[in-house]
Design a protein around this motif. Structure first.
Motif, PDB file in Angstrom:
ATOM      1  N   VAL A   9      -7.120  -3.103   5.130  1.00 58.04           N
ATOM      2  CA  VAL A   9      -6.832  -2.602   3.787  1.00 58.04           C
ATOM      3  C   VAL A   9      -7.479  -3.476   2.728  1.00 58.04           C
ATOM      4  O   VAL A   9      -8.105  -2.978   1.799  1.00 58.04           O
TER       5      VAL A   9
ATOM      6  N   LEU B  41      -5.879   8.642   5.560  1.00 55.51           N
ATOM      7  CA  LEU B  41      -6.018   7.514   4.633  1.00 55.51           C
ATOM      8  C   LEU B  41      -6.766   8.023   3.415  1.00 55.51           C
ATOM      9  O   LEU B  41      -7.785   8.709   3.550  1.00 55.51           O
TER      10      LEU B  41
ATOM     11  N   LEU C  30      -3.471  -0.306  11.318  1.00 52.59           N
ATOM     12  CA  LEU C  30      -3.668  -0.788   9.952  1.00 52.59           C
ATOM     13  C   LEU C  30      -3.480  -2.302   9.879  1.00 52.59           C
ATOM     14  O   LEU C  30      -2.562  -2.852  10.492  1.00 52.59           O
TER      15      LEU C  30
ATOM     16  N   THR D 126       0.848  -1.194   0.000  1.00 51.27           N
ATOM     17  CA  THR D 126       0.000   0.000   0.000  1.00 51.27           C
ATOM     18  C   THR D 126       0.882   1.242   0.000  1.00 51.27           C
ATOM     19  O   THR D 126       1.761   1.386   0.858  1.00 51.27           O
TER      20      THR D 126
ATOM     21  N   VAL E 182      -1.489   5.905   2.229  1.00 50.35           N
ATOM     22  CA  VAL E 182      -1.450   6.484   3.569  1.00 50.35           C
ATOM     23  C   VAL E 182      -0.582   7.730   3.467  1.00 50.35           C
ATOM     24  O   VAL E 182       0.565   7.656   3.036  1.00 50.35           O
TER      25      VAL E 182
ATOM     26  N   SER F 131      -8.618   6.827  -0.164  1.00 51.59           N
ATOM     27  CA  SER F 131      -9.079   5.662  -0.914  1.00 51.59           C
ATOM     28  C   SER F 131      -8.820   5.883  -2.397  1.00 51.59           C
ATOM     29  O   SER F 131      -8.584   7.011  -2.841  1.00 51.59           O
TER      30      SER F 131
ATOM     31  N   ASN G  78      -8.163   0.220  10.234  1.00 55.14           N
ATOM     32  CA  ASN G  78      -8.419   0.019   8.806  1.00 55.14           C
ATOM     33  C   ASN G  78      -7.938  -1.345   8.307  1.00 55.14           C
ATOM     34  O   ASN G  78      -6.760  -1.664   8.366  1.00 55.14           O
TER      35      ASN G  78
ATOM     36  N   THR H 147      -8.374   1.344   0.502  1.00 56.44           N
ATOM     37  CA  THR H 147      -7.263   2.239   0.810  1.00 56.44           C
ATOM     38  C   THR H 147      -6.239   2.254  -0.327  1.00 56.44           C
ATOM     39  O   THR H 147      -5.674   1.219  -0.666  1.00 56.44           O
TER      40      THR H 147
ATOM     41  N   GLU I 236     -11.369  10.451   1.935  1.00 54.61           N
ATOM     42  CA  GLU I 236     -10.295  10.623   2.909  1.00 54.61           C
ATOM     43  C   GLU I 236     -10.789  10.361   4.326  1.00 54.61           C
ATOM     44  O   GLU I 236     -11.901  10.732   4.676  1.00 54.61           O
TER      45      GLU I 236
END
Lengths: 424, 105
Positions: free
Chosen positions: A154, A232, A247, A113, A225, A234, A152, A222, A239
């Protein structure tokens, strides 16, 4: 005189090795392979951030969990060649096998990510899915006086899919106990369209979040970051700002799976027959635990229930017999809900978690908070080291899901996943 | 069960507009479904994703998630969102006449 090579000596690999040690003729060789000698009690990671688990006590030597009969090789596996029946290792000669059992689990990939492991990592953002991450998060929570906490997930699949929700429940209780709950906002951000995948459970867990004042953000994929703004972002531009992010990074199978011809899918999980647990790439490769691509939870209980089927089928294969098609996707998980209470969920490929009672004499409630379930979760640590890893059956809890005690809604409930697999 | 009519053919769809019977889908329906969702023109890039999503469904019984698409369709996730702004996995599945993709448990 056959050789069974088990790749991975975590929960799944250890319990299957110990089952085979009791089952196979003395002249067969059982080898277990793993990279290090640290067996981590993963269910303890959830409690670590809240100061309720001692990191040193969560780890025991891998070798010590394995039967004396099992040969333990500590080395990195680089590749399996299913055509040559060979495992390749670093600083160790290649190993020929008659049967291989893939038990190498799944791992988190935090660098998949964008931005996740940037300069705010382990400062403003943590994962409790590793011992290091959980310990660092504990230190941060200890000093947290207020602000916005974002939990979150992910992407799916992840290990123990209920753990991030449990984290929210425990965080709520943690800050209430410290009398600063009113200064803390907790938000749960998921790529799913609800709190959980299975409808009845999703709605119950969703209302438990609501009851605790945890905000739910759904269908959030997500993309990155951003530590400049602690936000965060997307992929579709939404946001979620945070002061502290917890996470759960995406998961893949073990690295060697990507280098083993035909073995894994795009994410390094191994395509596996859902009932017999034989791999789709070769008749003499079996798969257990988080390493499979099955629509079952990546959880220790699933590995435990699979263990019986895999160990029987390894033996059937060596004897030239037909395989048992016995695994039903059974999972059985305690969900910690805070303040010394927990819920129990019990489900399989076809039946989603439902309310009712688990058919033990004392009627452990399903999908309902109780103190008894919390005690069950605490007692589980002992059961894990002394019963589950040893490859013993847990009394009264069979590998197949019991249907008695569950309250089925009017008309049969089938999960979307099982509908899909029937359409195949 | 709701129905929708695409290219003169009535098909069954669920509450969210996903086909309940993927075999009822035909390529001619795709641009019409897309238009309903605010995608005015299906470019070759759109088609590449739609065909990929449908082939995957026929092969595995499930529609791919965004992560799978980004890794295997040959189109990056950023580009996927440019093509299907409201969510590539969902939108491409709807246009390709397959059920809504679900995350694993």
């Amino acid at each position: 005189m056959s050789t069974v090579a088990i790749i991975g000596a975590g929960t799944a690999g250890t319990l299957v090795a110990n089952r085979l040690a009791k089952q196979l003729p003395r002249n067969d060789t059982i080898i277990a392979i793993d990279l290090d000698n640290s067996h981590l009690y993963q269910p303890g990671l959830l409690f670590l951030p809240f100061g309720k688990a001692n990191p040193a006590k969560l780890v025991r030597p891998r070798r010590g969990q394995l039967s004396q009969r099992v040969t333990y090789i500590q080395a990195l596996v680089t590749k399996i060649d299913p055509k040559e029946n060979t495992v390749y290792l670093v600083d160790h000669p290649p190993l020929h096998y008659d049967v291989a059992v893939i038990a190498s689990g799944s791992k988190i990939v935090s660098d998949e990510t964008e931005g996740m492991t940037g300069d705010g990592w382990l400062k403003d953002a943590f994962t409790f899915y590793t011992l290091e991450g959980g310990t660092a998060l504990r230190n941060r929570l200890e000093n947290f006086t207020g602000g916005r906490i974002v939990v979150n997930v992910v992407d799916m699949p992840i290990k123990c899919p209920v753990a991030p929700l449990e984290f929210c429940f425990l965080a709520d209780a943690f800050f209430r106990d410290r009398s600063i709950r009113d200064k803390v906002e907790i938000t749960y951000v998921t790529p799913l369209d609800g709190a959980f995948t299975k409808p009845v459970c999703s709605s119950i867990l969703g209302s438990m979040l609501k009851d605790r004042g945890v905000e739910l953000v759904t269908e959030f994929n997500t993309g990155s970051v951003d530590y400049q703004r602690n936000t965060l972002v997307s992929f579709d531009g939404r946001e979620v700002p945070f002061d502290l992010a917890v996470l759960i990074p995406p998961h893949t199978g073990a690295e060697y799976v990507f280098h083993s011809p035909g073995l894994g899918d795009d994410f390094g999980f191994v395509p596996t027959d859902p009932k017999s647990l034989v791999s789709k790439v070769a008749k003499n490769i079996f798969v257990i635990g988080d390493a499979t691509d099955l629509p079952a939870s990546k959880a220790g209980s699933v590995a435990h229930f699979e263990g019986e089927v895999v160990s029987h089928n390894v033996q059937h294969f060596l004897n030239g017999e037909s395989l048992e098609e016995a695994f039903d996707g059974h999972a059985n998980c305690f969900i910690e809900s805070g303040h010394s209470k927990a819920m129990l969920i019990d489900f399989n490929y076809d039946t989603e978690p439902l309310p009712g009672n688990f058919p033990l004499r004392f009627g452990t409630p399903l999908l309902k908070e109780s103190r008894l379930n919390h005690l069950g979760k605490l007692a589980f640590s002992w059961v894990y080291w002394h019963v589950l890893l040893k490859g013993r059956d847990i009394p009264l809890i069979g590998s197949q899901m019991p249907t008695s005690g569950k309250r089925f809604p009017a008309g049969e409930v089938r999960s979307p996943l099982s509908t899909q697999s029937r359409d195949r | 069960m709701a129905t929708a009519t695409y290219d003169g053919v009535e098909v069954e769809v669920n509450d969210e507009g996903f086909f309940t019977d993927p075999s009822a889908w035909r390529e001619e329906m795709a641009p019409i479904i897309a238009k309903e969702m605010g995608i005015d023109e299906l470019t070759p890039d759109h088609w590449r994703v739609i065909r990929f999503v449908r082939d995957r469904y026929l092969e595995t019984g499930g529609g791919p998630t965004v992560r799978v698409l980004g890794k295997t369709s040959g189109v990056t996730v950023k580009e996927l969102y440019r093509l299907f702004p409201k969510g590539p996995a969902k939108e491409a599945a709807k246009i390709a006449g397959i059920p809504k993709p679900v995350g694993c448990i």
